[in-house]
Design a protein around this motif. Structure first.
Motif, PDB file in Angstrom:
ATOM      1  N   LYS A  14      -5.684  34.367  38.475  1.00 13.27           N
ATOM      2  CA  LYS A  14      -5.845  34.190  39.802  1.00 13.27           C
ATOM      3  C   LYS A  14      -7.399  34.109  40.176  1.00 13.27           C
ATOM      4  CE  LYS A  14      -5.022  35.662  44.323  1.00 13.27           C
ATOM      5  NZ  LYS A  14      -4.482  34.523  45.055  1.00 13.27           N
ATOM      6  N   GLU A  17      -8.327  30.757  39.861  1.00 17.48           N
ATOM      7  CA  GLU A  17      -7.603  29.669  40.461  1.00 17.48           C
ATOM      8  C   GLU A  17      -6.811  28.456  39.426  1.00 17.48           C
ATOM      9  OE1 GLU A  17      -9.871  28.369  43.749  1.00 17.48           O
ATOM     10  OE2 GLU A  17     -10.156  30.315  44.550  1.00 17.48           O
ATOM     11  N   ALA A  23      -1.992  30.787  43.989  1.00 19.85           N
ATOM     12  CA  ALA A  23      -1.402  30.713  45.364  1.00 19.85           C
ATOM     13  C   ALA A  23      -0.619  32.142  45.772  1.00 19.85           C
ATOM     14  CB  ALA A  23      -0.234  29.909  45.723  1.00 19.85           C
ATOM     15  N   TRP A  24      -0.573  32.919  44.837  1.00 20.21           N
ATOM     16  CA  TRP A  24       0.003  34.270  44.979  1.00 20.21           C
ATOM     17  C   TRP A  24      -0.926  35.234  45.500  1.00 20.21           C
ATOM     18  CZ3 TRP A  24       2.105  35.866  39.258  1.00 20.21           C
ATOM     19  CH2 TRP A  24       3.174  34.784  38.996  1.00 20.21           C
ATOM     20  N   SER A  25      -0.199  36.118  46.110  1.00 18.05           N
ATOM     21  CA  SER A  25      -1.007  37.283  46.736  1.00 18.05           C
ATOM     22  C   SER A  25      -1.703  38.238  45.723  1.00 18.05           C
ATOM     23  CB  SER A  25      -0.020  38.118  47.488  1.00 18.05           C
ATOM     24  OG  SER A  25      -0.648  39.524  48.076  1.00 18.05           O
ATOM     25  N   TRP A  26      -2.682  38.832  45.960  1.00 21.17           N
ATOM     26  CA  TRP A  26      -3.355  39.770  45.116  1.00 21.17           C
ATOM     27  C   TRP A  26      -2.605  41.035  44.890  1.00 21.17           C
ATOM     28  CZ3 TRP A  26      -7.298  39.154  41.999  1.00 21.17           C
ATOM     29  CH2 TRP A  26      -8.212  38.158  42.228  1.00 21.17           C
ATOM     30  N   TRP A  27      -1.380  41.256  45.731  1.00 18.46           N
ATOM     31  CA  TRP A  27      -0.678  42.469  45.315  1.00 18.46           C
ATOM     32  C   TRP A  27       0.187  41.999  44.163  1.00 18.46           C
ATOM     33  CZ3 TRP A  27      -1.744  46.951  46.815  1.00 18.46           C
ATOM     34  CH2 TRP A  27      -2.447  47.097  48.115  1.00 18.46           C
ATOM     35  N   TRP A  28       0.894  40.797  43.974  1.00 15.37           N
ATOM     36  CA  TRP A  28       1.617  40.429  43.071  1.00 15.37           C
ATOM     37  C   TRP A  28       0.913  40.378  41.774  1.00 15.37           C
ATOM     38  CZ3 TRP A  28       6.279  40.805  43.131  1.00 15.37           C
ATOM     39  CH2 TRP A  28       6.975  40.812  44.450  1.00 15.37           C
TER      40      TRP A  28
END
Length: 80
Positions: A14, A17, A23-28
Motif C-alpha cells: 500500500k 502503491e 486501490a484498497w482502503s487503509w482499513w483493509w
C-alpha cells in the motif's frame, strides 16, 4: 507470526502503491494488524504461548537425554 508477516507485506504494498493493494482502503490494509493483536492477546490469555514453549523445552531435554544414552551405548526408551 504469519499474520504479522501478511500485515507488513500489505502495508509495504500500500505504501509503495504496488498492484491491486494500492486501490484498497487503509482499513483493509490495517485490519491484519488488529487480527494479529487479537491472536496474541488470546494466545497469552489462554496459556497457548507458554504451553508451546514448555513443549519445546521438554522435547530439547528429551533429545539431549537420548543423545547421551546413545553415546553410552544404551538404547533410549520409546515414547509412550
Amino acid at each position: 507470526m504469519y499474520l504479522l508477516g501478511l500485515s507488513l507485506l500489505l502495508l509495504a504494498l500500500k505504501y509503495f502503491e504496488v498492484g491491486l493493494v494500492a486501490a484498497w482502503s487503509w482499513w483493509w490494509v490495517l485490519a491484519p494488524f488488529g487480527a494479529t493483536a487479537l491472536w496474541w492477546a488470546w494466545a497469552d490469555s489462554t496459556g497457548y504461548t507458554k504451553r508451546k514453549a514448555m513443549e519445546k523445552m521438554e522435547q530439547r531435554k528429551q533429545d539431549r537425554i537420548n543423545k547421551n544414552k546413545e553415546a553410552l551405548g544404551m538404547r533410549p526408551r520409546k515414547p509412550r
